[in-house]
Each structure stands twice: as C-alpha cells, then as structure tokens.
Design a protein around this motif. Structure first.
Motif, PDB file in Angstrom:
ATOM      1  N   SER A 519       0.673  -1.078   0.034  1.00 28.31           N
ATOM      2  CA  SER A 519      -0.271   0.232  -0.311  1.00 28.31           C
ATOM      3  C   SER A 519       0.591   1.346  -0.288  1.00 28.31           C
ATOM      4  CB  SER A 519      -1.017  -0.134   1.555  1.00 28.31           C
ATOM      5  OG  SER A 519      -1.564  -1.265   1.304  1.00 28.31           O
ATOM      6  N   GLU A 520       0.461   2.277  -0.680  1.00 32.09           N
ATOM      7  CA  GLU A 520       1.607   3.174  -1.287  1.00 32.09           C
ATOM      8  C   GLU A 520       1.093   4.050   0.666  1.00 32.09           C
ATOM      9  OE1 GLU A 520       3.100   4.616  -3.283  1.00 32.09           O
ATOM     10  OE2 GLU A 520       2.321   3.607  -5.012  1.00 32.09           O
ATOM     11  N   SER A 521       1.844   4.336   0.898  1.00 32.06           N
ATOM     12  CA  SER A 521       2.693   5.592   2.519  1.00 32.06           C
ATOM     13  C   SER A 521       1.617   6.452   2.511  1.00 32.06           C
ATOM     14  CB  SER A 521       3.709   6.238   2.473  1.00 32.06           C
ATOM     15  OG  SER A 521       4.951   4.984   2.726  1.00 32.06           O
ATOM     16  N   CYS A 522       0.883   6.140   3.215  1.00 27.13           N
ATOM     17  CA  CYS A 522       0.013   7.392   3.972  1.00 27.13           C
ATOM     18  C   CYS A 522       0.172   9.171   3.952  1.00 27.13           C
ATOM     19  CB  CYS A 522      -1.049   6.962   5.459  1.00 27.13           C
ATOM     20  SG  CYS A 522      -1.766   5.873   5.021  1.00 27.13           S
ATOM     21  N   PRO A 523      -0.176  10.161   2.750  1.00 25.66           N
ATOM     22  CA  PRO A 523       0.071  11.063   2.980  1.00 25.66           C
ATOM     23  C   PRO A 523      -0.094  11.814   4.779  1.00 25.66           C
ATOM     24  CG  PRO A 523      -1.563  11.038   2.000  1.00 25.66           C
ATOM     25  CD  PRO A 523      -1.382   9.285   2.336  1.00 25.66           C
ATOM     26  N   PRO A 524       0.604  12.888   4.665  1.00 22.67           N
ATOM     27  CA  PRO A 524       0.673  13.532   5.966  1.00 22.67           C
ATOM     28  C   PRO A 524      -0.949  14.411   6.661  1.00 22.67           C
ATOM     29  CG  PRO A 524       2.114  14.442   4.733  1.00 22.67           C
ATOM     30  CD  PRO A 524       1.456  13.442   3.907  1.00 22.67           C
ATOM     31  N   GLY A 525      -1.661  13.731   7.610  1.00 22.95           N
ATOM     32  CA  GLY A 525      -3.419  14.324   7.837  1.00 22.95           C
ATOM     33  C   GLY A 525      -3.468  13.402   8.148  1.00 22.95           C
ATOM     34  N   THR A 526      -3.304  11.360   7.392  1.00 21.76           N
ATOM     35  CA  THR A 526      -3.459  10.225   7.572  1.00 21.76           C
ATOM     36  C   THR A 526      -2.858   9.278   8.312  1.00 21.76           C
ATOM     37  OG1 THR A 526      -3.007   9.617   5.752  1.00 21.76           O
ATOM     38  CG2 THR A 526      -4.882  10.742   5.684  1.00 21.76           C
ATOM     39  N   ARG A 527      -3.658   8.071   8.736  1.00 18.96           N
ATOM     40  CA  ARG A 527      -2.857   7.374   9.671  1.00 18.96           C
ATOM     41  C   ARG A 527      -3.171   5.640   8.612  1.00 18.96           C
ATOM     42  NH1 ARG A 527      -5.568   3.663  13.385  1.00 18.96           N
ATOM     43  NH2 ARG A 527      -7.440   4.624  13.622  1.00 18.96           N
ATOM     44  N   ARG A 528      -2.433   4.866   9.132  1.00 15.22           N
ATOM     45  CA  ARG A 528      -2.131   3.814   8.688  1.00 15.22           C
ATOM     46  C   ARG A 528      -3.547   2.767   9.557  1.00 15.22           C
ATOM     47  NH1 ARG A 528       3.213   3.136   8.708  1.00 15.22           N
ATOM     48  NH2 ARG A 528       3.255   1.182  10.536  1.00 15.22           N
ATOM     49  N   ALA A 529      -4.175   2.073   8.917  1.00 16.28           N
ATOM     50  CA  ALA A 529      -4.755   0.781   9.568  1.00 16.28           C
ATOM     51  C   ALA A 529      -5.571  -0.120   8.666  1.00 16.28           C
ATOM     52  CB  ALA A 529      -6.338   1.673   9.269  1.00 16.28           C
ATOM     53  N   ALA A 530      -4.536  -1.153   9.835  1.00 15.84           N
ATOM     54  CA  ALA A 530      -4.637  -2.573   9.138  1.00 15.84           C
ATOM     55  C   ALA A 530      -5.700  -3.166   8.413  1.00 15.84           C
ATOM     56  CB  ALA A 530      -4.124  -3.678  10.281  1.00 15.84           C
ATOM     57  N   ARG A 531      -5.282  -3.458   7.805  1.00 15.11           N
ATOM     58  CA  ARG A 531      -6.568  -4.445   7.082  1.00 15.11           C
ATOM     59  C   ARG A 531      -6.754  -6.079   7.284  1.00 15.11           C
ATOM     60  NH1 ARG A 531      -4.801  -3.203   0.586  1.00 15.11           N
ATOM     61  NH2 ARG A 531      -5.010  -1.677   0.385  1.00 15.11           N
ATOM     62  N   LYS A 532      -7.560  -5.944   7.721  1.00 20.22           N
ATOM     63  CA  LYS A 532      -8.132  -8.037   8.525  1.00 20.22           C
ATOM     64  C   LYS A 532      -7.277  -8.863   7.972  1.00 20.22           C
ATOM     65  CE  LYS A 532     -11.732 -10.061  11.057  1.00 20.22           C
ATOM     66  NZ  LYS A 532     -13.365  -9.869  11.460  1.00 20.22           N
ATOM     67  N   GLY A 533      -7.176  -9.283   8.352  1.00 20.26           N
ATOM     68  CA  GLY A 533      -6.340 -10.614   7.383  1.00 20.26           C
ATOM     69  C   GLY A 533      -5.362 -10.564   6.773  1.00 20.26           C
ATOM     70  N   GLN A 534      -4.633  -9.731   6.618  1.00 17.57           N
ATOM     71  CA  GLN A 534      -3.777  -8.945   5.761  1.00 17.57           C
ATOM     72  C   GLN A 534      -2.241  -9.061   6.609  1.00 17.57           C
ATOM     73  OE1 GLN A 534      -4.524  -7.156   2.178  1.00 17.57           O
ATOM     74  NE2 GLN A 534      -6.815  -7.932   1.663  1.00 17.57           N
ATOM     75  N   PRO A 535      -1.182  -8.698   6.108  1.00 17.42           N
ATOM     76  CA  PRO A 535       0.280  -8.271   6.989  1.00 17.42           C
ATOM     77  C   PRO A 535       0.163  -7.071   6.844  1.00 17.42           C
ATOM     78  CG  PRO A 535       0.796  -9.489   4.370  1.00 17.42           C
ATOM     79  CD  PRO A 535      -0.932  -9.714   4.857  1.00 17.42           C
ATOM     80  N   ILE A 536       1.016  -6.672   7.542  1.00 16.17           N
ATOM     81  CA  ILE A 536       0.578  -5.048   8.362  1.00 16.17           C
ATOM     82  C   ILE A 536       1.644  -3.899   7.308  1.00 16.17           C
ATOM     83  CG2 ILE A 536       1.669  -6.134  10.502  1.00 16.17           C
ATOM     84  CD1 ILE A 536       4.299  -4.953  10.149  1.00 16.17           C
ATOM     85  N   CYS A 537       2.311  -4.279   5.996  1.00 15.42           N
ATOM     86  CA  CYS A 537       2.493  -3.499   4.752  1.00 15.42           C
ATOM     87  C   CYS A 537       1.287  -3.727   4.207  1.00 15.42           C
ATOM     88  CB  CYS A 537       3.256  -4.508   4.103  1.00 15.42           C
ATOM     89  SG  CYS A 537       5.028  -4.577   5.125  1.00 15.42           S
ATOM     90  N   CYS A 538       0.215  -4.305   4.810  1.00 19.49           N
ATOM     91  CA  CYS A 538      -1.081  -3.224   3.335  1.00 19.49           C
ATOM     92  C   CYS A 538      -2.175  -3.123   4.499  1.00 19.49           C
ATOM     93  CB  CYS A 538      -1.122  -5.151   3.277  1.00 19.49           C
ATOM     94  SG  CYS A 538      -0.196  -5.799   2.146  1.00 19.49           S
ATOM     95  N   PHE A 539      -2.513  -1.722   4.236  1.00 22.04           N
ATOM     96  CA  PHE A 539      -3.500  -0.667   5.283  1.00 22.04           C
ATOM     97  C   PHE A 539      -4.066  -0.288   3.094  1.00 22.04           C
ATOM     98  CE2 PHE A 539       0.975   0.775   4.504  1.00 22.04           C
ATOM     99  CZ  PHE A 539       0.804   1.444   4.437  1.00 22.04           C
ATOM    100  N   ASP A 540      -4.782   0.318   4.881  1.00 22.50           N
ATOM    101  CA  ASP A 540      -5.612   1.925   4.655  1.00 22.50           C
ATOM    102  C   ASP A 540      -5.486   2.872   5.215  1.00 22.50           C
ATOM    103  OD1 ASP A 540      -7.390   0.058   2.656  1.00 22.50           O
ATOM    104  OD2 ASP A 540      -8.470  -0.344   4.560  1.00 22.50           O
ATOM    105  N   CYS A 541      -4.925   3.999   4.445  1.00 20.95           N
ATOM    106  CA  CYS A 541      -5.032   5.022   5.033  1.00 20.95           C
ATOM    107  C   CYS A 541      -6.779   5.768   5.665  1.00 20.95           C
ATOM    108  CB  CYS A 541      -4.380   6.354   4.702  1.00 20.95           C
ATOM    109  SG  CYS A 541      -2.933   5.931   3.616  1.00 20.95           S
ATOM    110  N   ILE A 542      -6.692   6.531   7.059  1.00 21.76           N
ATOM    111  CA  ILE A 542      -7.922   7.343   7.521  1.00 21.76           C
ATOM    112  C   ILE A 542      -7.315   8.527   8.417  1.00 21.76           C
ATOM    113  CG2 ILE A 542      -9.133   4.840   7.918  1.00 21.76           C
ATOM    114  CD1 ILE A 542      -8.176   5.097  10.788  1.00 21.76           C
ATOM    115  N   PRO A 543      -8.316   9.552   8.159  1.00 18.65           N
ATOM    116  CA  PRO A 543      -7.781  11.042   8.448  1.00 18.65           C
ATOM    117  C   PRO A 543      -7.994  10.867  10.105  1.00 18.65           C
ATOM    118  CG  PRO A 543      -9.670  11.112   7.011  1.00 18.65           C
ATOM    119  CD  PRO A 543      -9.596   9.645   7.480  1.00 18.65           C
ATOM    120  N   CYS A 544      -6.694  11.677   9.941  1.00 18.88           N
ATOM    121  CA  CYS A 544      -6.641  12.235  11.815  1.00 18.88           C
ATOM    122  C   CYS A 544      -7.934  12.275  12.847  1.00 18.88           C
ATOM    123  CB  CYS A 544      -5.472  12.135  12.559  1.00 18.88           C
ATOM    124  SG  CYS A 544      -4.095  11.619  11.686  1.00 18.88           S
TER     125      CYS A 544
END
Length: 857
Positions: A519-544
């Motif tokens: 997953s692309e690095s989360c831009p400033p203003g967002t944080r990583r949120a792990a995807r269920k059942g996937q490695p920690i390197c696969c994530f979504d970006c959610i706003p702070c």
C-alpha cells in the motif's frame, strides 16, 4: 531419514579410522584432486565439478556412486589460489622458515555425500597405492561446503577454515567447535540486506531460498532483521538445483502472479541457475532482484541474454582484491601425467576445448574413443582470452588466500618462538607432535595484517569482521559488469555503516528506484489502518481524528496536539487555538459596558434628585435613610458587570462573584427593610398596635446589616476554602480556548444565589401582603412589581446560564444583573422622580395622606 544423513553414516562406517589417523588405502573411492606432500599438509575441498546425484535416493548397502559433470573454472581458480598461497608461503623465510607445506585438494562434485567422503579421506590420509610411503597427516582443511564436512570430521578435532560458507548456523561453537572462516557470516549479510531494503523504502518483497542451510538460515536471519523496519515478506519459495521442471514452473507462476516487484534470492548460483533459465526463457522482466553474496558476482548468469530479466540486480559481495602475481601463476599451469594430480588436465581440456594426451598410448586411445580435437599440452595459456585470468577483482579467491595464510600463521604460532636478545625467530615446537586441536586453539588467537594491508582475525565464533561491496549488474559495451555502488562495514563495537552511491545505480526500471509496497504510504494528515487478515504492510489510510495530527508520510499513529493547540483542516499540523473571553472591545462587551454605565448614570441622577428634594414630603415619606442606602447599593450593582468584562484574573474572578453577592444582598436587604416599614406602618393604623414604635431606624439598620452580614460570611468562607480562579475551558470548542472564572466551589456559588433568592422571595411575599394599603402613594405595589421582575429574571437566568457557551455565559450573568438592577431602580424610584419632577403639586402631605378631594366632572 534423509539420504544425505544415510550417506554420511555409511561413509563414516566405511572410512572409520584408528586413533592415530594411520595411513590407509581407500580402495575404489578415487577422487579428483591435486596433491603435494610436505612436512605439514593442509587439506582442501572444492566443488570443481557439478553433480547429477539424486539427493532423495535411498540405499541399503553403501552410498551410490556420484556422477560428476561439468567443470567450474571459477572454482578451479580457487583451487589454484590455495596452491599459489602455499607455494608463496614456502618461499617466505619469515612465516614458516625451513618448513615445507604440502596440500591435499579434493573435488566434492558439489555433493553432500562426496563432501563427507572427501572429509573422511583427508582425516584418514590420502588415497595412495599400497607400495607408496604414507605422506604427512592433514593439519587443517580449507573448504566451502562446511556443514557436512564439519559434522563428519569435527569429532577428530581437525580445524576447518571456510572461504565461502556463510551460514550463520556455523557460528555455533557448541556444534562446530573447530570451524572458522574468512568470509563474513550470513548474520551480517542479513543485516546488510535489511538495511539496504530499508534504505530504498521497500516494504513488500518476495523471497526465494535454497532448500538447504545456506538459504533457510539466510532468509530466517533476513526476515528477523527486516521485521524491525516493518517490511513484509509476501511469499517465500524454495529452490534447489535438483528440482524438477514442474517444481520450477510453479515458482515461476508465483512470481508472475504476485504484485511484488522486488525479490530477494538467497541461494547459491548452482541452485538458482535452473530457475534463472526458466525466467529468461519466459521473458519475465520488470523484477528488481536482490542477490545474495554467492551469486551476485557469478559469471555463468552474467550474460546479455540473462540481463534482460536480471539487469539491475543488486546485492552484496565480499571485498575484492587484486593480486597481480597470481596471473603469472595461472598462466604457468601445465597438465601432468601424474594420475593423482588430474584437475590440471581437466582444466586444460576445458580451456582449450580439446582432449589431452600425454603419451603415445593415451594418444591412440583418445583417437579411437573420440573425434574431438586433440591437444598436446604445449598450448599457450597466455594467448587465451578468458575471465579466468582476470585477477583484478578477486573475492572468493582472495578469501582462499586469507584462509591459507590464517592456517600458516596458526602453525607458526605453534612451532616458532622469538628470542628476546636479537628478536630472531627459532623453531621451538615438534612438527611430528602437532595435534589438530592445537591448531584449532591457535587459530582462535590468530591476528595479523596481510601484505594487502587487511587485518585478519576471528571473533569468539570464528567469524571475521564483515565488509561487503554493494554490486550492481550493469551493461557496458555489450558486457555485463559487476559495478561497485557502495559498501557495508561493521565495527568492533557491534555497529554498522551502509553507504550507497544511488546516482550510479542502474535498476531493472532504469534510473528510477523501483517501488515495492503493498500500500502506498499514507500522506500527512492520515494514519495507517491494518486490513483484517493481511500483513501489516497492507493497510488503508484514514484521516486523523480532530485534535490529532500526522505531519509525516506513512505515520502509524496520529499524535495528539498540545492542550493549547488544535489540528488544522489538513490534520498535518497543530495551530494555536483562539483565545475567547468577553472583552471590552467586543461588540457585546461594549454594549453591556454602555448599558451598565447608563444605569450608573441613571442611579446618580436619581440620587441627585432625591438629594435636591430631600425636604419634600415624597422623599421624607420614603424613609430617606433606607432609600439612600438602596440607591447606593444599586450604584454598586451597576458597577458589578464591569468586573465580569475583560480577561479573567485571580483578583477579578474573586471580586466579581463576591461583589455581586454582597451588593445584591445589601440591595435586597434594603428593599426588605422598606417593605417591613410599609407593612408595619399599615399595621400601626390598627387600634392597640404598637409595632411602629418597635420598628424604628435602629431596627431597620439591624435588619439591613444582619441580612447583608449573612452573605458576607458566605463569601468569606468561599474565598477562604475554595475561591474562584481563572480557568481555561477546552471542552466547549475545539478551535477556541474559553477563558473563564471557575467558581471553585459550586456549593458556595449556589449558596450566594440561593440566599439572594431567599431575600427576594421574602420581599415579594411581604410586599404582596401590603399591596392594598389605602394610601395614595402605596410603595408596596411598586416593590411587589419590582420583586416580580427581579425573581422572573433570576429564575430564567439559571437555564440560560447553564446552556450558554463560552463568553455568552458571562453575558447572560451580566444581563441578569443589569435587568434586575434596572427593575429595582425603575419600579421603585421612577414614580417618585416623576412626581417630584413633573407633578410637584402632588408632592404634598395632604395628597400622600389621601385628603385631597377628587374632582367631579
């Protein structure tokens, strides 16, 4: 049981030796090699040939015969380096003077079974004919395939010095007490590879490991290191040179199916080559390969054909060294008619592409058996163009040189001592009594600087200091070059340094660094949120969340802003909150201040009127003393709002609440006194009622003072125990800090308001009872009306006060103070001022007593 283990057991049983390692014939087990006797003999095991041995074949009687195929010129150069180093030492008058080193070099066909056989051969003694004398025993063994040979001959205490075995498992001194090496452990290579991956920001990579100790331990160490940097291994595939075509195709399908663009191959060149061939044949490109030390500089895959798929490969290799004298030695290799020194002959036939004959008999035999070109042994090696003779970038070959010299220095330490008088070296030990374990112990203490200026020593695990070059595959003028683009070094204190020359790297994608992320690095203003059942390197970006920020790219968590700050709209920085309080400069503050001053002026005007007409009946009839005190208290009440406006301070917070409580208590006490006077005056008109006489000016003062004193006591206790204080309210607004006065004690605050309410309610009741007095001027009606307004204002004040946000809370309180004060001033004093100023004819005693006749129409 694994075939390799069975092979080792059978060979150990076949070659079991006596305690003195006596010289014995090994019968039919003839092995290729190079031999030279000497007073001290060093053994060597090299994978010059490959093998077609089936690693999974089981046997019942004895190990199967291994079929050796191919001839590796690169490995043969390692063999020649061992011979070269020994010959060099033999001519050195300072290292082992007057002692001749010999060598026993065997080929193991890159087979575990042949490796064990070679090791036991060296432990027993060389393969010799019964008629020949027994040569010297082996004092140490130089080897590459160390795991199998270490387990086979380790119990004999024979020291092993490896030039190519990098498995970190060999650092276990309990299992391999006689092992040391001149090549860094894979523990350091794993650290270097992990730092390289981190340096380029790769977090989503694949791994291919050789299904042996080298690959398994290497990937395990690498996985442990990269886990510290948050790197995920998308897949791990196993490979061996003996894998079938379907197994290799399955690995290729995994590579084609995955989204991974960076793959680490931790395997030997021999094991990886079949997979590389398949990748090239299927024209798989766009993969950035990371190479382990064993194959990053290998010559066989470094071709233009392979470059299409493997161009830009990057990896670590041991430091290179140029040894110019070694080229002359290689050029002077000659075939031999000695059957035990047969490797030179095979080399000759491979380098010139011919079949060698040395005698008339072999010539006739070769002519009859083959139609290949015949070579005579007089061909010239200096006319051959081959990378075999390139001695400018020696890596593994240089490690062989260091290994031989390490053994020589260990032998020197055992045999020679230095005289104190003239620093001369003399022989102190007995060559015939050197035991292998003594050489092992002496190797641990070896420390010298070789003629190339490099320090050679071993740590407590038998490992040398780690020093790697970063190698990059580049195409220059139609030739694949291994270009050095950086280096990695360790320090004695356990630290490490990675230096990368990024500008000179050519990637599989060109000059642009490949991306390797799930997953692309989360831009400033967002944080990583792990995807269920996937490695920690696969994530979504959610706003702070509000009040938190992430001012870096790829933040794992949002950071909470300091208390006086709040997050901006982009949630990437904290901004100072606005300060809010009821200021004199606000429109609301200006309005309330104006109204307060207007009330003050109005009160002063009323005082002036009463003072000017103090001798008139209306003023005299209104109890001038209580009226004056009431007007004075109203004056103070109009001044109270001014303490509520402006930035709260310690003194203003204490003053505003206590001044408000005391002045209003005084004000209502005066009204209460006036009400009682009116009631008693009415009661005095009744027969036999002397109440008026008992309620004179003194009693009035006592009522006012005592009622006010109760409020004073409450306020003093409030200020003493838990006084109001300035406070910052962060809860009402995210973007603002509300500066307000905290009441300190809510009980005291409500006690002050409650007491004022009690006085007001009492006044209201008494005034209501006297509302129907027969006087023309009934003041009880005015007090009743003013108290109704007063109570209505403060009853509605409570919910408005609780629900108003920020500075509006203060505004509501000021509004209540001003409204109630105006109600008292206007309702009680405006009718009197009206009569005094506009109806002076009614300002008479007769009119007030109701004795003026009414007009009739």
């Amino acid at each position: 049981m694994d075939a390799h283990i069975l092979t080792s057991l059978m060979l150990f049983h076949s070659f079991q030796v006596d305690g003195d390692l006596s010289c014995r014939s090994l019968g039919k087990y003839t092995m290729s090699g190079l031999f030279k006797n000497g007073e001290l003999v060093i053994g060597g095991v090299f994978p010059v040939f490959g093998t077609h041995e089936d690693s999974h074949t089981l046997f019942n009687a004895e190990p199967p015969t291994t079929k050796c195929v191919g001839f590796d010129l690169r490995v043969f150069r390692w063999v020649q380096m061992m011979v070269f180093a020994i010959e060099e030492i033999n001519t050195d008058s300072s290292l082992l003077p007057n002692i001749t080193l010999g060598y026993k070099i065997l080929d193991n066909c890159d087979s575990p079974a042949e490796t064990v056989r070679a090791g036991l051969t060296l432990a027993n003694g060389p393969e010799v004919q019964e008629s020949k004398p027994c040569p010297s025993p082996t004092r140490a063994v130089i080897t590459s395939n160390s795991l199998h040979i270490a387990r086979a001959i380790g119990p004999f205490g024979i020291p092993l010095v490896s030039y190519a075995s990098t498995c970190s498992c060999l650092s276990n001194k309990r299992e391999f007490p006689t092992f040391s090496r001149t090549v860094p452990s894979d523990f350091f290579q794993a650290k270097a590879l992990a730092q390289l991956v981190k340096h380029f920001g790769w977090t989503w990579i694949g791994a291919i490991q050789a299904e042996n100790e080298y690959g398994i331990f290497g990937i395990q160490s690498f996985t442990k290191e990269v886990a510290k940097y948050g790197v995920c291994i998308a897949f791990t595939e196993n490979i061996l040179s003996t894998y079938s075509k379907p197994a290799i195709l399955q690995i290729v399908e995994t590579i084609k199916r995955t989204t991974v663009k960076v793959i680490l191959a931790f395997a030997t060149e021999h094991d990886l080559y079949p997979l590389m061939q398949e990748i090239v044949s299927q024209n798989i490109t766009g993969i950035q390969w990371i190479a382990s030390e064993d194959w990053v500089t290998a010559a066989r895959p470094s071709t233009v054909e392979f470059f299409r798929s493997f161009g830009g490969t990057i990896g670590f290799a041991t430091r290179k060294m140029a040894i110019p004298q070694f080229k002359d030695f290689l050029i002077n290799i000659h075939p031999s008619d000695d059957s035990v020194n047969n490797l030179n002959n095979v080399f000759w036939e491979n380098i010139f592409g011919c079949t060698l004959y040395l005698t008339e008999e072999t010539f006739k035999q070769n002519i009859s058996e083959t139609k290949s070109k015949i070579c005579t042994g007089k061909e010239r090696l200096d006319e051959v163009e081959n990378t075999f003779f390139d001695v400018s970038q020696l890596r593994v070959t240089y490690n062989v040189h260091k290994a031989v010299y390490a053994v020589a220095h260990a032998l020197h330490g055992l045999l020679f001592c230095e005289k104190e008088e003239n620093n001369t070296i003399r022989l102190c030990g007995d060559i015939a009594r050197i035991d292998p374990w003594q050489v092992t112990e002496q190797l641990k203490r070896v420390s010298f600087v070789n003629r190339f200026g490099e320090a050679v020593y071993f740590d407590e695990n038998g490992d040398p200091p780690a020093a790697y070059d970063i190698i990059n595959w580049q195409l220059n003028k139609g030739v694949v070059s291994h270009v050095t683009v950086g280096h990695f070094d360790t320090s004695p204190d356990g630290g490490s340094q990675l230096v990368v020359d990024e500008d000179n790297i050519v990637w599989s994608t060109g000059r642009e660094v490949p991306k390797a992320v799930c997953s692309e690095s989360c831009p400033p203003g967002t944080r990583r949120a792990a995807r269920k059942g996937q490695p920690i390197c696969c994530f979504d970006c959610i706003p702070c969340a509000d009040g938190t920020i992430a001012n870096t790219t790829g933040a794992a968590e949002c950071v909470e802003c300091p208390q006086d700050y709040w997050s901006n709209d982009g949630k990437d920085s904290c901004i100072l909150r606005d300060i809010e309080y009821l200021s004199y400069y606000d429109a609301m503050g200006i309005t309330l201040t104006t109204v307060s001053l207007f009330g003050l002026c109005l009160t002063v005007a009323t005082i002036s009127v009463f003072f000017s007409f103090r001798s008139t009946p209306i003023v005299k009839a209104n109890n001038s003393e209580l009226s004056s005190l009431l007007l004075f208290s109203l004056l103070l009440c109009f001044l109270c709002p001014l303490t509520f406006i402006g930035q709260p301070t310690v003194w203003s917070c204490m003053l505003r609440h206590t001044a408000f409580g005391i002045t209003f208590a005084l004000c209502i006490s005066c009204v209460l006194g006036k009400t009682i006077v009116v009631v008693t005056a009415f009661r005095a008109t009744l027969p036999s009622n002397n109440m008026a006489k008992n309620f004179g000016p003194v009693q009035q003062r006592i009522i006012v003072c005592s009622c006010t004193a109760v409020q004073v006591v409450i306020c003093v206790l409030w200020l003493s125990l838990k006084p109001p204080f300035p406070d910052k309210n962060f809860k009402l607004s995210n973007e603002k800090i509300i500066l307000e006065c905290n009441t300190g004690s809510e009980i005291a605050f409500y006690a002050v308001l409650g007491y004022i309410g009690l006085l007001a309610a009492t006044c209201l009741v008494l005034a209501f009872l006297a509302r129907k007095l027969p006087d023309n001027f009934n003041e009880a009606k005015l007090i009743t009306f003013s108290m109704l307004i007063f109570c209505a204002v403060w009853v509605t004040f409570i919910p408005a006060y609780v629900s108003s946000p920020g500075k509006y809370t203060v505004a509501v309180e000021i509004f209540a103070i001003l409204s109630s004060t105006f109600s008292l001033l206007i309702c009680i004093f405006s009718p009197k001022c009206y009569l005094i100023m506009l109806k002076p004819e009614k300002n008479t005693r007769k009119h007030l007593m109701g004795k003026v006749p009414s007009r009739r129409l």
